[in-house]
Design a protein around this motif. Structure first.
Motif, PDB file in Angstrom:
ATOM      1  N   GLN A 231       0.631  -1.229  -0.003  1.00  0.00           N
ATOM      2  CA  GLN A 231       0.025  -0.130   0.106  1.00  0.00           C
ATOM      3  C   GLN A 231       0.873   1.330   0.072  1.00  0.00           C
ATOM      4  OE1 GLN A 231      -3.269   0.033   2.618  1.00  0.00           O
ATOM      5  NE2 GLN A 231      -3.491  -2.227   2.948  1.00  0.00           N
ATOM      6  N   ASN A 232       0.290   2.209  -0.504  1.00  0.00           N
ATOM      7  CA  ASN A 232       1.009   3.599  -0.544  1.00  0.00           C
ATOM      8  C   ASN A 232       0.858   4.226   0.975  1.00  0.00           C
ATOM      9  OD1 ASN A 232      -1.511   4.770  -0.452  1.00  0.00           O
ATOM     10  ND2 ASN A 232      -1.582   5.339  -2.599  1.00  0.00           N
ATOM     11  N   ASP A 233       1.551   5.256   0.993  1.00  0.00           N
ATOM     12  CA  ASP A 233       1.584   5.982   2.277  1.00  0.00           C
ATOM     13  C   ASP A 233       0.156   6.600   2.919  1.00  0.00           C
ATOM     14  OD1 ASP A 233       4.316   5.404   2.664  1.00  0.00           O
ATOM     15  OD2 ASP A 233       4.977   7.454   2.284  1.00  0.00           O
ATOM     16  N   GLN A 234      -0.364   7.059   1.859  1.00  0.00           N
ATOM     17  CA  GLN A 234      -1.859   7.559   2.229  1.00  0.00           C
ATOM     18  C   GLN A 234      -2.667   6.148   2.820  1.00  0.00           C
ATOM     19  OE1 GLN A 234      -2.842   9.770  -1.249  1.00  0.00           O
ATOM     20  NE2 GLN A 234      -2.770  11.788  -0.043  1.00  0.00           N
ATOM     21  N   ALA A 235      -2.562   5.219   1.887  1.00  0.00           N
ATOM     22  CA  ALA A 235      -3.548   4.179   2.503  1.00  0.00           C
ATOM     23  C   ALA A 235      -3.004   3.629   3.941  1.00  0.00           C
ATOM     24  CB  ALA A 235      -3.516   3.123   1.517  1.00  0.00           C
ATOM     25  N   ARG A 236      -1.665   3.494   4.084  1.00  0.00           N
ATOM     26  CA  ARG A 236      -1.465   3.187   5.260  1.00  0.00           C
ATOM     27  C   ARG A 236      -1.457   3.961   6.434  1.00  0.00           C
ATOM     28  NH1 ARG A 236       4.966   1.283   3.458  1.00  0.00           N
ATOM     29  NH2 ARG A 236       4.438  -0.747   2.237  1.00  0.00           N
ATOM     30  N   PHE A 237      -1.423   5.252   6.219  1.00  0.00           N
ATOM     31  CA  PHE A 237      -1.837   6.215   7.415  1.00  0.00           C
ATOM     32  C   PHE A 237      -3.364   6.051   7.600  1.00  0.00           C
ATOM     33  CE2 PHE A 237       1.592   9.763   7.280  1.00  0.00           C
ATOM     34  CZ  PHE A 237       2.520   8.876   7.488  1.00  0.00           C
ATOM     35  N   LYS A 238      -4.051   5.858   6.626  1.00  0.00           N
ATOM     36  CA  LYS A 238      -5.538   5.596   6.969  1.00  0.00           C
ATOM     37  C   LYS A 238      -5.936   4.512   7.784  1.00  0.00           C
ATOM     38  CE  LYS A 238     -10.135   5.640   4.467  1.00  0.00           C
ATOM     39  NZ  LYS A 238     -10.911   5.491   3.129  1.00  0.00           N
ATOM     40  N   ALA A 239      -5.161   3.248   7.442  1.00  0.00           N
ATOM     41  CA  ALA A 239      -5.470   2.249   7.982  1.00  0.00           C
ATOM     42  C   ALA A 239      -5.086   2.313   9.656  1.00  0.00           C
ATOM     43  CB  ALA A 239      -4.813   0.978   7.594  1.00  0.00           C
ATOM     44  N   LEU A 240      -3.891   3.040   9.751  1.00  0.00           N
ATOM     45  CA  LEU A 240      -3.501   3.229  11.237  1.00  0.00           C
ATOM     46  C   LEU A 240      -4.134   4.255  11.888  1.00  0.00           C
ATOM     47  CD1 LEU A 240       0.127   2.746  10.237  1.00  0.00           C
ATOM     48  CD2 LEU A 240      -0.959   1.236  11.666  1.00  0.00           C
ATOM     49  N   GLY A 241      -5.085   5.416  11.129  1.00  0.00           N
ATOM     50  CA  GLY A 241      -5.749   6.275  11.741  1.00  0.00           C
ATOM     51  C   GLY A 241      -4.731   7.512  12.196  1.00  0.00           C
ATOM     52  N   TRP A 242      -3.871   7.756  11.436  1.00  0.00           N
ATOM     53  CA  TRP A 242      -2.749   8.954  11.697  1.00  0.00           C
ATOM     54  C   TRP A 242      -3.225   9.989  11.101  1.00  0.00           C
ATOM     55  CZ3 TRP A 242       2.564   5.725  10.538  1.00  0.00           C
ATOM     56  CH2 TRP A 242       2.852   5.219  11.805  1.00  0.00           C
ATOM     57  N   GLY A 243      -3.561  10.090   9.816  1.00  0.00           N
ATOM     58  CA  GLY A 243      -4.073  11.350   9.054  1.00  0.00           C
ATOM     59  C   GLY A 243      -2.860  12.188   8.540  1.00  0.00           C
ATOM     60  N   LEU A 244      -2.852  12.948   7.822  1.00  0.00           N
ATOM     61  CA  LEU A 244      -1.787  13.794   7.272  1.00  0.00           C
ATOM     62  C   LEU A 244      -1.732  15.417   8.161  1.00  0.00           C
ATOM     63  CD1 LEU A 244      -2.192  13.494   3.694  1.00  0.00           C
ATOM     64  CD2 LEU A 244      -0.524  12.071   5.242  1.00  0.00           C
ATOM     65  N   ARG A 245      -0.409  15.545   8.633  1.00  0.00           N
ATOM     66  CA  ARG A 245       0.001  16.689   8.901  1.00  0.00           C
ATOM     67  C   ARG A 245       0.907  17.547   8.545  1.00  0.00           C
ATOM     68  NH1 ARG A 245       0.228  14.686  15.600  1.00  0.00           N
ATOM     69  NH2 ARG A 245      -1.823  13.549  15.228  1.00  0.00           N
ATOM     70  N   THR A 246       0.901  18.664   8.657  1.00  0.00           N
ATOM     71  CA  THR A 246       2.058  19.615   8.062  1.00  0.00           C
ATOM     72  C   THR A 246       2.590  20.344   8.993  1.00  0.00           C
ATOM     73  OG1 THR A 246       0.471  21.508   7.586  1.00  0.00           O
ATOM     74  CG2 THR A 246       0.917  19.817   5.561  1.00  0.00           C
ATOM     75  N   TRP A 247       3.742  20.705   8.943  1.00  0.00           N
ATOM     76  CA  TRP A 247       4.604  21.504   9.921  1.00  0.00           C
ATOM     77  C   TRP A 247       5.616  22.637   9.445  1.00  0.00           C
ATOM     78  CZ3 TRP A 247       3.506  19.929  14.835  1.00  0.00           C
ATOM     79  CH2 TRP A 247       2.741  18.857  15.203  1.00  0.00           C
ATOM     80  N   ASP A 248       5.589  23.818  10.099  1.00  0.00           N
ATOM     81  CA  ASP A 248       6.722  24.547   9.507  1.00  0.00           C
ATOM     82  C   ASP A 248       8.168  24.635  10.476  1.00  0.00           C
ATOM     83  OD1 ASP A 248       5.824  25.444  12.050  1.00  0.00           O
ATOM     84  OD2 ASP A 248       5.166  27.433  11.359  1.00  0.00           O
ATOM     85  N   LEU A 249       7.979  23.597  11.144  1.00  0.00           N
ATOM     86  CA  LEU A 249       9.311  23.287  12.150  1.00  0.00           C
ATOM     87  C   LEU A 249       9.530  21.886  12.033  1.00  0.00           C
ATOM     88  CD1 LEU A 249       8.887  25.940  14.917  1.00  0.00           C
ATOM     89  CD2 LEU A 249      10.325  26.257  13.024  1.00  0.00           C
ATOM     90  N   TRP A 250      10.585  21.439  12.371  1.00  0.00           N
ATOM     91  CA  TRP A 250      10.953  20.043  12.669  1.00  0.00           C
ATOM     92  C   TRP A 250      10.458  19.719  14.005  1.00  0.00           C
ATOM     93  CZ3 TRP A 250      12.098  16.456   9.287  1.00  0.00           C
ATOM     94  CH2 TRP A 250      13.177  17.073   8.106  1.00  0.00           C
TER      95      TRP A 250
END
Length: 260
Positions: A231-250
């Motif tokens: 699976q690609n990263d988006q599918a994996r994130f969805k299965a794990l319930g992580w979602g996508l986040r953006t950050w302006d710092l590390w």
């Protein structure tokens, strides 16, 4: 496998111990001990008992053969006993003790089976032929005694090989780490799809990852690595319930408890 003998005239009774871990019988026959005690009182001389240096108790010896004679000496009140000190080298002391149980009171079938199973649990590298030769049973009989133990051992080895392979460890390194040949590792890896069949079937029935992992004694990361494979990263994130986040710092999230 050489057995070296050292004949000693006498050693103190108090320096001889019964180690239950290498005693092949279920219990001591106290009637037999009493008969031996009467023999000793009448002046009868018994053959020396066989012992080996105790691996965990300095200055002590543990009995390989002659537990009833040893108990009789204690019952009579004697303070020393004639012994033969054995150096078994690579021979399992439990199996050697079982081999020596050849007098008028031989091991029962239950005791023989228990001895074979105990020896295999201690050293899974023992073959059925090696065990059978020492306790006087055929290879086929030993196979029957330890079939379930061997199956469990096989499953444990499968899981180790599978996990190391999933981590990208080369087969030659897996072989070295587990003390197996590359051919054995290759053979086990060929059976990995069969190993995953049952967990996938349970997941298809609606069981959760934790439930299936517990049922098959897998770790959750092992199961997730199969479920998310391809699976690609988006599918994996969805299965794990992580979602996508953006950050302006590390910034880094804490480790997911499912992956340590």
């Amino acid at each position: 496998m050489t057995i070296r003998d050292k004949l000693s005239d006498k050693i103190a009774i108090m320096d001889v111990t019964l180690d239950e871990s290498i005693y092949p019988r279920e219990k001591i026959d106290h009637t037999r001990v009493h008969i031996f005690s009467e023999n000793l009182r009448e002046g009868f001389k018994f053959d020396p008992i066989e012992v080996q240096i105790h691996p965990d108790k300095k200055g002590k010896y543990r009995i390989l053969d002659g537990v009833h004679r040893w108990n009789a000496h204690k019952e009579v009140g004697l303070t020393d006993i004639s012994v033969i000190i054995r150096d078994l080298k690579a021979i399992d002391p439990l199996l050697y003790a079982a081999k020596m149980a050849i007098g008028p009171k031989q091991l029962t079938e239950k005791e023989t089976r228990s001895t074979a199973r105990r020896a295999f649990k201690k050293n899974p590298g023992l073959t059925s032929s090696e065990i059978g030769k020492l306790i006087g049973r055929s290879r086929q009989t030993i196979d029957n005694y330890i079939a379930d133990l061997r199956a469990v051992q096989q499953i444990k080895l499968d899981r180790k090989i599978w996990l190391m392979n999933r981590l990208g460890i080369p087969q030659d390194r897996i072989a070295r780490r587990l003390g197996e040949t590359r051919d054995i590792i290759r053979s086990h890896l060929g059976e990995m799809p069969i190993l995953a069949k049952s967990p996938f079937a349970d997941l298809s029935l609606g069981l959760t990852i934790p439930q299936v992992a517990t049922k098959h004694n897998w770790s959750e990361p092992m199961l997730w690595s199969l479920v998310l494979e391809g699976q690609n990263d988006q599918a994996r994130f969805k299965a794990l319930g992580w979602g996508l986040r953006t950050w302006d710092l590390w910034n880094f999230n804490e480790c997911d408890s499912r992956f340590g």
